[in-house]
Design a protein around this motif. Structure first.
Motif, PDB file in Angstrom:
ATOM      1  N   ARG A 222       2.552  -1.971  -2.459  1.00 41.74           N
ATOM      2  CA  ARG A 222       3.804  -2.725  -2.580  1.00 41.74           C
ATOM      3  C   ARG A 222       3.531  -4.231  -2.657  1.00 41.74           C
ATOM      4  N   LEU A 223       2.606  -4.709  -1.834  1.00 43.39           N
ATOM      5  CA  LEU A 223       2.247  -6.124  -1.898  1.00 43.39           C
ATOM      6  C   LEU A 223       1.679  -6.469  -3.274  1.00 43.39           C
ATOM      7  N   LEU A 224       0.825  -5.621  -3.799  1.00 47.20           N
ATOM      8  CA  LEU A 224       0.195  -5.893  -5.091  1.00 47.20           C
ATOM      9  C   LEU A 224       1.224  -5.913  -6.212  1.00 47.20           C
ATOM     10  N   LEU A 225       2.171  -4.970  -6.194  1.00 48.85           N
ATOM     11  CA  LEU A 225       3.217  -4.958  -7.214  1.00 48.85           C
ATOM     12  C   LEU A 225       4.124  -6.178  -7.092  1.00 48.85           C
ATOM     13  N   GLU A 226       4.400  -6.595  -5.865  1.00 51.83           N
ATOM     14  CA  GLU A 226       5.249  -7.769  -5.660  1.00 51.83           C
ATOM     15  C   GLU A 226       4.563  -9.018  -6.210  1.00 51.83           C
ATOM     16  N   LEU A 227       3.268  -9.160  -5.964  1.00 57.25           N
ATOM     17  CA  LEU A 227       2.539 -10.314  -6.477  1.00 57.25           C
ATOM     18  C   LEU A 227       2.458 -10.282  -8.001  1.00 57.25           C
ATOM     19  N   TYR A 228       2.292  -9.117  -8.571  1.00 58.17           N
ATOM     20  CA  TYR A 228       2.283  -9.012 -10.036  1.00 58.17           C
ATOM     21  C   TYR A 228       3.638  -9.429 -10.607  1.00 58.17           C
ATOM     22  N   ASP A 229       4.713  -8.979  -9.967  1.00 56.51           N
ATOM     23  CA  ASP A 229       6.050  -9.297 -10.459  1.00 56.51           C
ATOM     24  C   ASP A 229       6.340 -10.789 -10.351  1.00 56.51           C
ATOM     25  N   ILE A 230       5.848 -11.421  -9.295  1.00 56.38           N
ATOM     26  CA  ILE A 230       6.104 -12.849  -9.098  1.00 56.38           C
ATOM     27  C   ILE A 230       5.248 -13.702 -10.030  1.00 56.38           C
ATOM     28  N   THR A 231       3.956 -13.375 -10.122  1.00 56.79           N
ATOM     29  CA  THR A 231       3.011 -14.246 -10.826  1.00 56.79           C
ATOM     30  C   THR A 231       2.776 -13.865 -12.272  1.00 56.79           C
ATOM     31  N   GLY A 232       2.996 -12.594 -12.601  1.00 57.57           N
ATOM     32  CA  GLY A 232       2.658 -12.115 -13.935  1.00 57.57           C
ATOM     33  C   GLY A 232       1.170 -11.901 -14.145  1.00 57.57           C
ATOM     34  N   ASP A 233       0.373 -12.093 -13.105  1.00 61.79           N
ATOM     35  CA  ASP A 233      -1.080 -11.925 -13.204  1.00 61.79           C
ATOM     36  C   ASP A 233      -1.409 -10.429 -13.238  1.00 61.79           C
ATOM     37  N   PRO A 234      -1.966  -9.926 -14.345  1.00 62.26           N
ATOM     38  CA  PRO A 234      -2.221  -8.494 -14.461  1.00 62.26           C
ATOM     39  C   PRO A 234      -3.270  -7.975 -13.498  1.00 62.26           C
ATOM     40  N   ASN A 235      -4.053  -8.863 -12.886  1.00 59.19           N
ATOM     41  CA  ASN A 235      -5.071  -8.405 -11.940  1.00 59.19           C
ATOM     42  C   ASN A 235      -4.442  -7.715 -10.731  1.00 59.19           C
ATOM     43  N   TRP A 236      -3.248  -8.190 -10.326  1.00 64.42           N
ATOM     44  CA  TRP A 236      -2.593  -7.543  -9.190  1.00 64.42           C
ATOM     45  C   TRP A 236      -2.147  -6.119  -9.540  1.00 64.42           C
ATOM     46  N   LEU A 237      -1.628  -5.948 -10.741  1.00 63.43           N
ATOM     47  CA  LEU A 237      -1.262  -4.600 -11.184  1.00 63.43           C
ATOM     48  C   LEU A 237      -2.499  -3.724 -11.318  1.00 63.43           C
ATOM     49  N   ASP A 238      -3.589  -4.299 -11.800  1.00 64.49           N
ATOM     50  CA  ASP A 238      -4.840  -3.539 -11.890  1.00 64.49           C
ATOM     51  C   ASP A 238      -5.295  -3.074 -10.509  1.00 64.49           C
ATOM     52  N   ASP A 239      -5.118  -3.930  -9.510  1.00 59.94           N
ATOM     53  CA  ASP A 239      -5.497  -3.538  -8.150  1.00 59.94           C
ATOM     54  C   ASP A 239      -4.638  -2.368  -7.662  1.00 59.94           C
ATOM     55  N   ALA A 240      -3.344  -2.404  -7.949  1.00 63.50           N
ATOM     56  CA  ALA A 240      -2.471  -1.290  -7.554  1.00 63.50           C
ATOM     57  C   ALA A 240      -2.893  -0.004  -8.246  1.00 63.50           C
ATOM     58  N   ARG A 241      -3.217  -0.100  -9.518  1.00 65.95           N
ATOM     59  CA  ARG A 241      -3.702   1.079 -10.257  1.00 65.95           C
ATOM     60  C   ARG A 241      -5.010   1.591  -9.651  1.00 65.95           C
ATOM     61  N   THR A 242      -5.872   0.655  -9.272  1.00 68.11           N
ATOM     62  CA  THR A 242      -7.165   1.030  -8.704  1.00 68.11           C
ATOM     63  C   THR A 242      -6.981   1.836  -7.421  1.00 68.11           C
ATOM     64  N   LEU A 243      -6.026   1.435  -6.588  1.00 70.70           N
ATOM     65  CA  LEU A 243      -5.774   2.187  -5.362  1.00 70.70           C
ATOM     66  C   LEU A 243      -5.231   3.579  -5.664  1.00 70.70           C
ATOM     67  N   MET A 244      -4.366   3.689  -6.637  1.00 71.45           N
ATOM     68  CA  MET A 244      -3.847   5.007  -7.001  1.00 71.45           C
ATOM     69  C   MET A 244      -4.953   5.879  -7.603  1.00 71.45           C
ATOM     70  N   ASP A 245      -5.863   5.259  -8.345  1.00 68.73           N
ATOM     71  CA  ASP A 245      -7.009   6.015  -8.865  1.00 68.73           C
ATOM     72  C   ASP A 245      -7.885   6.512  -7.717  1.00 68.73           C
ATOM     73  N   GLY A 246      -8.052   5.671  -6.696  1.00 69.21           N
ATOM     74  CA  GLY A 246      -8.815   6.093  -5.526  1.00 69.21           C
ATOM     75  C   GLY A 246      -8.152   7.248  -4.811  1.00 69.21           C
ATOM     76  N   LEU A 247      -6.836   7.191  -4.698  1.00 72.42           N
ATOM     77  CA  LEU A 247      -6.083   8.292  -4.082  1.00 72.42           C
ATOM     78  C   LEU A 247      -6.318   9.596  -4.840  1.00 72.42           C
ATOM     79  N   LEU A 248      -6.200   9.544  -6.157  1.00 72.37           N
ATOM     80  CA  LEU A 248      -6.388  10.755  -6.962  1.00 72.37           C
ATOM     81  C   LEU A 248      -7.820  11.271  -6.881  1.00 72.37           C
ATOM     82  N   ALA A 249      -8.770  10.348  -6.682  1.00 76.71           N
ATOM     83  CA  ALA A 249     -10.173  10.761  -6.617  1.00 76.71           C
ATOM     84  C   ALA A 249     -10.465  11.637  -5.407  1.00 76.71           C
TER      85      ALA A 249
END
Length: 431
Positions: free
Chosen positions: A289-316
């Protein structure tokens, strides 16, 4: 009717079977001696939330009436209290939230006024500390740790950061004219007690921690406090709050470990053999949630990438079908599949990627498969605590019980039909 909505209605039927005879509420679980509880975490307030969502879905003509009756009982209860905890789960902030949700659903001014009173009593208990305010009260989880004593409580789950999020919610909905100033004072104190780390900023759960427990994630650590600071930046525009939120996120991600093609953040820093929770309390469903909020505020795609990375870790880990140490026999909003499924739906909305809805559907399938249905009543007999997997209860409340499971299933099922029924908690990003 799609299967998720059917299962949600059956979960509500189970809750109704636990109705108390002497008041407008429900037992905490289906055991004969289980008593009343009105809290957001495991009592009437959380059930009210699910009933409001059931009403919004147009699936039950009695749901709103039930929610209002229970809300009147909650209102009488809180207005008669001189002291309640700062904890959003069990104290003033959670009651303020649910009473205002009832006000929004019904248009009743008495519910909104009671919500404002809860906030005033919350702030009456606050202590001026440094540049802001905080709460010093009996330390949480004493019944688990056996340790007692008064502490200043910082975290999102049971402390000042969670209260701050409710204050921002109250400001957004016009509950109290001082709500934003109060939230700012909370954050000023939290900035003072932040610990500088080479990788960013971190927070303990409370002052003078009596046992080793440095949690980087959402419920008790840096991600939860950082999320509050990011939310405050939205309302004030002050860059220092955003800077601190990004420093909190950097710290949290610095405690992540490779997991398949992704990463997961450890439960605590002290563990020699890290455990990786997957749910909302200490896993991707909270920290993301923090990562998505930072992506929404800043537009920096690295924050969204971090959120995706955590979900990839979950699926792993094989989740949700495979249960790991941090994803035990728990299916609720706090620690289990309901919380993961909710976050997956949020990821779908933020990214437009259908793969995240597939994760939510898989979570629902696991949940339904692990439930029991008797006479049209669906219950989940599961373990609230990771280290007590054999202590099983069928709870009625929101964070660990049928109300929270029903809420996720309603959200999923209604969204399948193009409807929006979710009434998000104050710690939830905008969809």
């Amino acid at each position: 009717m799609n299967p998720q909505l059917t299962a949600a209605k059956e979960a509500v039927a189970f809750i109704r079977a636990q109705k108390l005879e002497s008041q407008a509420g429900w037992k905490r679980n289906d055991e004969a001696k289980s008593g009343a509880d009105r809290s957001l975490y495991r009592g009437s307030s959380g059930v009210i939330l699910a009933l409001l969502e059931l009403h919004a879905a147009g699936l039950d003509d009695q749901a709103l009436q039930e929610a209002v009756a229970a809300g009147e009982d909650v209102m009488t209860y809180v207005l008669g209290k001189d002291w309640l905890s700062v904890s959003p789960s069990t104290g003033w902030p959670g009651y303020a939230f649910i009473l205002n949700e009832l006000a929004l659903a019904t248009g009743r001014d008495d519910f909104k006024a009671a919500a404002a009173t809860c906030l005033e009593r919350l702030m009456d208990q606050a202590h001026p500390l440094g540049a802001g305010v905080g709460w010093i009260e009996p330390m949480p989880f004493s019944e688990i740790t056996g340790m007692t004593g008064d502490r200043e409580i910082y975290d999102q789950s049971v402390g000042a950061a969670g209260a701050g999020l409710v204050l921002l919610y109250a400001h957004e909905h016009g509950v109290h004219p001082k709500a934003l100033d109060w939230a700012r004072a909370v954050c000023e104190r939290l900035l003072e007690v932040a610990e500088d780390d080479p990788d960013g900023l971190r927070w303990r759960m409370m002052s003078d921690m009596p046992f080793p427990f440095t949690a980087p994630n959402f419920a008790h650590g840096g991600a939860g406090v950082g999320y509050l600071l990011a939310r405050l930046h939205r309302f004030t525009g002050e860059g220092r709050y955003l800077d601190a939120a990004m420093a909190a996120a950097n710290y949290t991600m610095s405690r992540s470990h490779p997991m398949g093609s992704g990463r997961l953040v450890c439960h605590t820093e002290e563990a020699r053999n890290p455990i990786f929770y997957l749910g909302a309390c200490h896993g991707p469903a909270g920290t993301g949630r923090l990562l998505l909020e930072l992506y929404d505020i800043t537009g920096d795609p690295n924050w969204l990438d971090d959120a995706r990375t955590l979900m990839d870790g979950l699926l792993a880990t094989g989740a949700p079908e495979t249960r790991s140490k941090g994803f035990w026999n728990n299916y609720g909003q706090c620690c289990g599949d309901a919380g993961v499924g909710e976050f997956a739906l949020l990821m779908e909305k933020r990214t437009g990627e259908a793969a995240y809805r597939d994760i939510a559907l898989r979570c629902a399938q696991v949940m339904v498969g692990q439930s029991e249905v008797t006479d049209g009543r669906r219950r989940w007999l599961h373990a609230e605590h990771r280290d007590r997997p054999d202590f099983l209860q069928a709870q009625t409340g929101y964070m660990q019980g049928a109300a929270g499971m029903a809420s996720f299933l309603l959200n999923l099922g209604a969204s399948q039909e193009g409807k929006s029924v979710k009434r998000p908690l104050p710690d939830w990003p905008k969809a």
